[in-house]
Motif scaffolding. Structure first.
Motif, PDB file in Angstrom:
ATOM      1  N   THR A  23       0.742  -1.323   0.016  1.00 42.46           N
ATOM      2  CA  THR A  23       0.042  -0.007   0.193  1.00 42.46           C
ATOM      3  C   THR A  23       0.834   1.196   0.082  1.00 42.46           C
ATOM      4  O   THR A  23       2.113   0.998   0.623  1.00 42.46           O
ATOM      5  CB  THR A  23      -1.026  -0.057   1.202  1.00 42.46           C
ATOM      6  N   TYR A  24       0.515   2.273  -0.625  1.00 45.61           N
ATOM      7  CA  TYR A  24       1.129   3.519  -0.707  1.00 45.61           C
ATOM      8  C   TYR A  24       0.496   4.685  -0.502  1.00 45.61           C
ATOM      9  O   TYR A  24      -0.758   4.629  -0.712  1.00 45.61           O
ATOM     10  CB  TYR A  24       1.879   3.404  -2.271  1.00 45.61           C
ATOM     11  N   GLN A  25       1.117   5.782  -0.265  1.00 44.02           N
ATOM     12  CA  GLN A  25       0.718   7.110  -0.184  1.00 44.02           C
ATOM     13  C   GLN A  25       1.593   8.048  -0.765  1.00 44.02           C
ATOM     14  O   GLN A  25       2.579   8.122  -0.572  1.00 44.02           O
ATOM     15  CB  GLN A  25       0.513   7.531   1.412  1.00 44.02           C
ATOM     16  N   THR A  26       0.807   8.610  -2.093  1.00 43.78           N
ATOM     17  CA  THR A  26       1.550   9.393  -2.610  1.00 43.78           C
ATOM     18  C   THR A  26       0.875  10.631  -3.248  1.00 43.78           C
ATOM     19  O   THR A  26      -0.528  10.611  -3.073  1.00 43.78           O
ATOM     20  CB  THR A  26       2.132   8.796  -4.139  1.00 43.78           C
ATOM     21  N   SER A  27       1.518  11.907  -3.290  1.00 53.08           N
ATOM     22  CA  SER A  27       0.875  13.113  -3.859  1.00 53.08           C
ATOM     23  C   SER A  27       0.187  13.133  -5.353  1.00 53.08           C
ATOM     24  O   SER A  27      -0.280  13.521  -5.939  1.00 53.08           O
ATOM     25  CB  SER A  27       1.622  14.484  -3.774  1.00 53.08           C
ATOM     26  N   GLY A  28       0.842  11.965  -6.045  1.00 49.71           N
ATOM     27  CA  GLY A  28       0.396  11.666  -7.244  1.00 49.71           C
ATOM     28  C   GLY A  28       0.928  10.376  -7.907  1.00 49.71           C
ATOM     29  O   GLY A  28       1.662   9.741  -6.838  1.00 49.71           O
ATOM     30  N   PHE A  29       0.597   9.968  -9.082  1.00 50.83           N
ATOM     31  CA  PHE A  29       1.296   8.327  -9.097  1.00 50.83           C
ATOM     32  C   PHE A  29       1.561   8.161 -10.726  1.00 50.83           C
ATOM     33  O   PHE A  29       0.658   8.422 -11.378  1.00 50.83           O
ATOM     34  CB  PHE A  29      -0.061   7.472  -8.707  1.00 50.83           C
ATOM     35  N   TYR A  30       2.530   7.617 -10.790  1.00 50.50           N
ATOM     36  CA  TYR A  30       2.971   6.994 -12.150  1.00 50.50           C
ATOM     37  C   TYR A  30       2.668   5.578 -12.216  1.00 50.50           C
ATOM     38  O   TYR A  30       2.074   5.293 -13.240  1.00 50.50           O
ATOM     39  CB  TYR A  30       4.336   7.302 -12.560  1.00 50.50           C
ATOM     40  N   GLY A  31       3.246   4.748 -11.476  1.00 48.15           N
ATOM     41  CA  GLY A  31       2.948   3.333 -11.321  1.00 48.15           C
ATOM     42  C   GLY A  31       3.842   2.710 -10.196  1.00 48.15           C
ATOM     43  O   GLY A  31       4.827   3.367  -9.455  1.00 48.15           O
ATOM     44  N   LEU A  32       3.556   1.208 -10.140  1.00 47.56           N
ATOM     45  CA  LEU A  32       4.026   0.422  -9.048  1.00 47.56           C
ATOM     46  C   LEU A  32       4.952  -0.724  -9.980  1.00 47.56           C
ATOM     47  O   LEU A  32       4.357  -1.124 -10.633  1.00 47.56           O
ATOM     48  CB  LEU A  32       2.922   0.080  -8.362  1.00 47.56           C
ATOM     49  N   SER A  33       6.156  -0.686  -9.299  1.00 46.60           N
ATOM     50  CA  SER A  33       7.027  -1.900  -9.846  1.00 46.60           C
ATOM     51  C   SER A  33       7.542  -2.794  -8.666  1.00 46.60           C
ATOM     52  O   SER A  33       7.140  -2.593  -7.514  1.00 46.60           O
ATOM     53  CB  SER A  33       8.187  -1.125 -10.245  1.00 46.60           C
ATOM     54  N   TRP A  34       7.547  -3.896  -9.289  1.00 45.78           N
ATOM     55  CA  TRP A  34       8.086  -5.009  -8.129  1.00 45.78           C
ATOM     56  C   TRP A  34       9.393  -5.846  -8.693  1.00 45.78           C
ATOM     57  O   TRP A  34       9.867  -5.731  -9.724  1.00 45.78           O
ATOM     58  CB  TRP A  34       7.257  -6.323  -8.152  1.00 45.78           C
ATOM     59  N   TYR A  35      10.340  -5.952  -7.461  1.00 48.31           N
ATOM     60  CA  TYR A  35      11.517  -6.530  -7.717  1.00 48.31           C
ATOM     61  C   TYR A  35      11.746  -7.856  -6.981  1.00 48.31           C
ATOM     62  O   TYR A  35      11.255  -7.749  -5.673  1.00 48.31           O
ATOM     63  CB  TYR A  35      12.814  -5.612  -7.561  1.00 48.31           C
ATOM     64  N   GLN A  36      12.509  -8.520  -7.260  1.00 48.21           N
ATOM     65  CA  GLN A  36      12.785  -9.911  -6.724  1.00 48.21           C
ATOM     66  C   GLN A  36      14.285  -9.705  -6.312  1.00 48.21           C
ATOM     67  O   GLN A  36      15.251  -9.379  -7.040  1.00 48.21           O
ATOM     68  CB  GLN A  36      12.677 -10.950  -7.357  1.00 48.21           C
ATOM     69  N   GLN A  37      14.913 -10.145  -5.055  1.00 46.94           N
ATOM     70  CA  GLN A  37      16.205 -10.051  -4.697  1.00 46.94           C
ATOM     71  C   GLN A  37      16.510 -11.303  -3.871  1.00 46.94           C
ATOM     72  O   GLN A  37      15.916 -11.535  -2.911  1.00 46.94           O
ATOM     73  CB  GLN A  37      16.477  -8.836  -3.741  1.00 46.94           C
ATOM     74  N   HIS A  38      17.513 -12.160  -4.421  1.00 46.02           N
ATOM     75  CA  HIS A  38      17.779 -13.353  -3.578  1.00 46.02           C
ATOM     76  C   HIS A  38      18.991 -12.943  -2.582  1.00 46.02           C
ATOM     77  O   HIS A  38      19.657 -12.020  -2.944  1.00 46.02           O
ATOM     78  CB  HIS A  38      18.329 -14.599  -4.669  1.00 46.02           C
TER      79      HIS A  38
END
Lengths: 112, 111
Positions: A23-38
């Motif tokens: 969940t996020y709180q922003t004043s505007g929004f471009y997009g949401l990314s996901w990353y994986q890290q082993h």
């Protein structure tokens, strides 16, 4: 400014389905990314959602609801190799920002 | 495949030393980033650059500086290393800011 919340740890068994929320709180929004890290490795890009809905890439899917300021990463048919940390990242529109903000990460532990 | 390389995987320095961390990418990306990663704190942006000779401060720039003289290379400089700069340092590059490609990281220990 912006803030992101994701669970610190999630556990599941091999073959199961797991959902990691962001969940996020922003004043505007471009997009949401996901990353994986082993452990000991570099973060690798998994997915990006700019519009509402579900994006599917093999066993992984990512969902976004802009009205709810919420997204999730869904991992199906879990494998031991999916044990890793997963980070969501959000870029907002304030000031024409080039800077995504990363969440603190969710450690996924997959048990046999 | 995008390749981002970092000059060292492990580095040990003494307090007060000047430290250079180098990052090179081979995909002609405009954007390059330096992060530090500490347990429980996720990835925190130190500096980023959107073009040669251009740089912008991130969330935690204090004690660091950067240099981007060529498009493919982005250097992080610790002018006078301190023990609280012991961390994992990750470099990334991107065409679009939302899709970043990370290097393998440099684990820096300052004694």
């Amino acid at each position: 400014g912006q803030s992101l919340e994701q669970p610190s740890e999630v556990t599941a068994v091999e073959g199961a389905i797991v959902q990691i929320n962001c969940t996020y709180q922003t004043s505007g929004f471009y997009g949401l990314s996901w990353y994986q890290q082993h452990d000991g490795g570099a973060p690798t890009f998994l997915s990006y959602n700019a519009l509402d809905g579900l994006e599917e890439t093999g066993r992984f899917s990512s969902f976004l609801s802009r009205s709810d300021s919420y997204g999730y990463l869904l991992l199906q048919e879990l494998q031991m190799k999916d044990s890793a940390s997963y980070f969501c990242a959000v870029r907002d529109t304030e000031g024409g920002s080039y800077i995504p903000t990363f969440g603190r990460g969710t450690s996924l532990i997959v048990h046999p | 495949d995008v390749k981002v390389t970092q000059s060292s995987r492990y580095l040990v320095k003494r307090t007060g030393e000047k430290v250079f961390l180098e990052c090179v990418q081979d995909m002609d990306h405009e954007n390059m980033f330096w992060y530090r990663q500490d347990p429980g704190l996720g990835l925190r942006l130190i500096y980023f650059s959107y073009d040669v000779k251009m740089k912008e401060k991130g969330d935690i720039p204090e004690g660091y500086s950067v240099s981007r003289e060529k498009k493919e290379r982005f250097s992080l400089i610790l002018e006078s290393a301190s023990t609280n700069q012991t961390s994992m340092y990750l470099c990334a590059s991107s065409l679009q800011p939302d899709t970043q490609y990370f290097g393998p990281g440099t684990r820096l220990t300052v004694l």
